[in-house]
Every structure is written in C-alpha cells, then in structure tokens.
Design a protein around this motif. Structure first.
Motif, PDB file in Angstrom:
ATOM      1  N   THR A  89       0.832  -1.204   0.000  1.00 61.03           N
ATOM      2  CA  THR A  89       0.000   0.000   0.000  1.00 61.03           C
ATOM      3  C   THR A  89       0.867   1.255   0.000  1.00 61.03           C
ATOM      4  N   SER A  90       0.218   2.345  -0.322  1.00 54.97           N
ATOM      5  CA  SER A  90       0.866   3.655  -0.281  1.00 54.97           C
ATOM      6  C   SER A  90      -0.187   4.668   0.135  1.00 54.97           C
ATOM      7  N   LYS A  91       0.203   5.597   0.975  1.00 57.61           N
ATOM      8  CA  LYS A  91      -0.771   6.577   1.464  1.00 57.61           C
ATOM      9  C   LYS A  91      -0.311   7.999   1.152  1.00 57.61           C
ATOM     10  N   ALA A  92      -1.278   8.887   1.147  1.00 57.17           N
ATOM     11  CA  ALA A  92      -0.975  10.304   0.870  1.00 57.17           C
ATOM     12  C   ALA A  92      -1.770  11.178   1.825  1.00 57.17           C
ATOM     13  N   ILE A 123     -10.894  24.378   4.413  1.00 57.67           N
ATOM     14  CA  ILE A 123      -9.701  23.566   4.158  1.00 57.67           C
ATOM     15  C   ILE A 123      -9.763  22.360   5.099  1.00 57.67           C
ATOM     16  N   ILE A 124      -9.904  21.175   4.496  1.00 61.03           N
ATOM     17  CA  ILE A 124     -10.063  19.955   5.291  1.00 61.03           C
ATOM     18  C   ILE A 124      -8.919  18.990   4.961  1.00 61.03           C
ATOM     19  N   PRO A 125      -8.045  18.722   5.910  1.00 62.17           N
ATOM     20  CA  PRO A 125      -6.988  17.746   5.663  1.00 62.17           C
ATOM     21  C   PRO A 125      -7.531  16.320   5.724  1.00 62.17           C
ATOM     22  N   GLY A 126      -6.865  15.450   5.003  1.00 62.21           N
ATOM     23  CA  GLY A 126      -7.302  14.053   5.002  1.00 62.21           C
ATOM     24  C   GLY A 126      -6.205  13.121   4.532  1.00 62.21           C
ATOM     25  N   GLU A 127      -6.450  11.852   4.706  1.00 62.81           N
ATOM     26  CA  GLU A 127      -5.474  10.820   4.324  1.00 62.81           C
ATOM     27  C   GLU A 127      -6.160   9.781   3.454  1.00 62.81           C
ATOM     28  N   VAL A 128      -5.511   9.429   2.369  1.00 56.33           N
ATOM     29  CA  VAL A 128      -6.071   8.436   1.457  1.00 56.33           C
ATOM     30  C   VAL A 128      -5.045   7.336   1.237  1.00 56.33           C
ATOM     31  N   ILE A 129      -5.535   6.115   1.152  1.00 49.99           N
ATOM     32  CA  ILE A 129      -4.658   4.946   0.995  1.00 49.99           C
ATOM     33  C   ILE A 129      -4.997   4.226  -0.305  1.00 49.99           C
ATOM     34  N   ALA A 130      -3.965   3.935  -1.073  1.00 46.87           N
ATOM     35  CA  ALA A 130      -4.114   3.130  -2.290  1.00 46.87           C
ATOM     36  C   ALA A 130      -3.284   1.867  -2.120  1.00 46.87           C
ATOM     37  N   GLY A 131      -3.699   0.822  -2.768  1.00 45.45           N
ATOM     38  CA  GLY A 131      -2.951  -0.416  -2.624  1.00 45.45           C
ATOM     39  C   GLY A 131      -3.278  -1.416  -3.710  1.00 45.45           C
ATOM     40  N   GLY A 133       0.031  10.675  -8.641  1.00 50.30           N
ATOM     41  CA  GLY A 133       0.714   9.391  -8.808  1.00 50.30           C
ATOM     42  C   GLY A 133       0.619   8.433  -7.644  1.00 50.30           C
ATOM     43  N   LEU A 134      -0.425   8.534  -6.838  1.00 50.92           N
ATOM     44  CA  LEU A 134      -0.558   7.646  -5.682  1.00 50.92           C
ATOM     45  C   LEU A 134      -0.714   6.180  -6.109  1.00 50.92           C
ATOM     46  N   LEU A 135      -1.497   5.932  -7.159  1.00 52.00           N
ATOM     47  CA  LEU A 135      -1.703   4.557  -7.605  1.00 52.00           C
ATOM     48  C   LEU A 135      -0.405   3.953  -8.133  1.00 52.00           C
ATOM     49  N   THR A 136       0.351   4.748  -8.867  1.00 54.00           N
ATOM     50  CA  THR A 136       1.651   4.273  -9.363  1.00 54.00           C
ATOM     51  C   THR A 136       2.582   3.967  -8.202  1.00 54.00           C
ATOM     52  N   SER A 137       2.548   4.826  -7.201  1.00 57.43           N
ATOM     53  CA  SER A 137       3.380   4.612  -6.017  1.00 57.43           C
ATOM     54  C   SER A 137       3.003   3.314  -5.304  1.00 57.43           C
ATOM     55  N   GLN A 151     -13.751  14.467   0.013  1.00 59.54           N
ATOM     56  CA  GLN A 151     -13.170  13.140  -0.242  1.00 59.54           C
ATOM     57  C   GLN A 151     -12.912  12.923  -1.734  1.00 59.54           C
ATOM     58  N   ASP A 152     -13.883  13.291  -2.538  1.00 59.47           N
ATOM     59  CA  ASP A 152     -13.711  13.154  -3.990  1.00 59.47           C
ATOM     60  C   ASP A 152     -12.529  13.995  -4.476  1.00 59.47           C
ATOM     61  N   GLN A 153     -12.405  15.192  -3.906  1.00 57.83           N
ATOM     62  CA  GLN A 153     -11.314  16.069  -4.316  1.00 57.83           C
ATOM     63  C   GLN A 153      -9.953  15.481  -3.916  1.00 57.83           C
ATOM     64  N   ILE A 154      -9.867  14.918  -2.731  1.00 60.91           N
ATOM     65  CA  ILE A 154      -8.614  14.314  -2.270  1.00 60.91           C
ATOM     66  C   ILE A 154      -8.226  13.118  -3.137  1.00 60.91           C
TER      67      ILE A 154
END
Length: 246
Positions: free
Chosen positions: A95-98, A130-138, A215-219, A204-207
């Motif tokens: 996985t990789s997160k941003a 301004i809303i911070p958030g974390e998204v995970i791809a894997g 490039g999160l998916l590539t990462s 969420q959609d924007q993040i």
C-alpha cells in the motif's frame, strides 16, 4: 579263377568302404542340420525373451515416468498454492498513502434561513473550507490466484500477474484540523466548522482526484513490486511482475 575271386572280393570291400563313407557323410550332414535347427531354436527363444524383456522394461519405465510426472505436478501445484497464500498475506504491505488537503469553496444567498435565487444585498455568503485528510491506495493481493503465478524451477524465476492498484477506502477526513473562512452579508451568520461536514463527500472526492493525479496509484504498484521482489528474493527466486486491469 582264384585271382578273379580276389578281384571281386577287393571290389566288394571298396564298395563297402564307399558305402560307409557315404553313410558317415549323411550322418554328419543330418547332425549338422539338427544342430543348426537347435541353434536356431535357441536363438529364437533368446530373441523372444529379449523382446519380452524390452517390452516389460518399457512398460515399467512408462509407469515410473507417469507416476513421477504426477508427483512432480502435485508438488508444483502445492508450491504454487503455498506461494499464492504467502503473497496474499503481504497485502497490507502493498500500500501507499498520501496526506492531502481539500479546499472547498461554496457561496449561496439566504434570507431568514431560506435559500433564494436572487442576489439581494446582505444575503450572500462565501465559505472557504480547508479539510486535511489521508487516502490509501494499494494492490489487493488477495485477488491473486494460482493462474497468476508461473514458476520456473530450472532458472529459479517467478512471473506474477497482479491487479492494478486502486483506492482501498474513502479518504479519512480530519475535521479537528479543518479551517473555515467565510464572508457574509448583513443578514447572514458566520460559518461554523459544523457546516463543513456537509461538504465531506465533496472533500473526499477532491482528495482522491488530486492524489491520483499526483501518482498515488503508481506509487502503490511500485511498493507492491518492491515487497514481492524482496520476498521472492529471500525465497531464492527472481520475480518479474506485471499488472492487469481489475
């Protein structure tokens, strides 16, 4: 008279000798024929036994190779199944997160709490959140099956086909760290952080869109490749990996 009798006696003796010689020759020839026939029978029997032995040996060899092939296939199948199970267990590592910030802007016109279409003085309000958030791809390694794995024992290589990376879940938003700014008219109240929850899905959609663009998916795929290659290297194999559409 006596000479004549001696001559006749001598002729009879010669005749008897010739007959004996002829008989001996016939006996010798007959014996030779019988011996040849015996030899032929012996050779024929030996040849037949050799052919039967060769056929039996061939059958035994065929059975042995067949059994060995079955065991080899079963062994390879078990090894592939074992590798697949271990690869699936690595899913959480692939996985990789941003960490991103969503910036949501909104404006509307309201009068006495009701939305209106007209832009009357004092009814407009602009909001910037301004809303911070974390998204995970894997890469979902749980989708890997035996058909996705090819092992070459001679060269100690493994070819693996993995599904493409994807966003694992909706981004987590940290509203406790959110910032909200507003510009309101005379008849409008100041915006509060509670109003930011109404824009959660938009944030969420924007993040997700921004993380994908960066490039999160590539990462995530690079991380999965690194994890699998390291694991296979420790197992004594060199891995080559390709990705397929989900």
């Amino acid at each position: 008279m006596a000479h004549q009798e001696d001559t006749e006696t001598l002729e009879e003796i010669k005749k008897m000798i010739n007959e004996l010689k002829q008989t001996k020759a016939e006996i010798g020839a007959s014996a030779a024929v019988r011996q040849h026939k015996v030899h032929r029978r012996l050779f024929s029997n030996v040849k037949s036994r050799m052919i039967m032995f060769a056929i039996l040996l061939l059958l035994l060899l065929t059975v042995f190779l067949g059994i060995r092939s079955i065991f080899v296939r079963e062994g390879e199948t078990q090894k592939v199944a074992g590798f697949v199970e271990q690869i699936q267990d690595l899913s959480t590592l692939a996985t990789s997160k941003a960490y991103m910030k969503a910036v949501v802007e909104q404006e509307d016109n309201q009068l006495f709490g009701q939305k209106i279409d007209a832009n009357l003085p004092g009814t407009k309000r602009k909001i910037l959140i301004i809303i911070p958030g974390e998204v995970i791809a894997g890469v979902d390694l749980s989708k890997v099956t035996k058909s996705d794995l090819e092992i070459n024992e001679d060269h100690k290589t493994i070819h693996l086909i993995l599904p493409k990376a994807e966003i694992i879940q909706k981004p987590t938003l940290y509203f406790d760290q959110a910032q909200i700014f507003s510009s309101e008219g005379l008849f409008r109240s100041e915006a509060s952080i509670d109003e930011g929850y109404a824009f959660a899905e938009l944030a969420q959609d924007q993040i997700v869109a921004e993380a994908t663009e960066q490039g999160l998916l590539t990462s995530a795929e690079e991380q999965a490749t690194k994890v699998i290659e390291t694991f296979m290297n420790r197992m004594g194999y060199k891995a080559t990996i390709e990705y397929k559409d989900n």
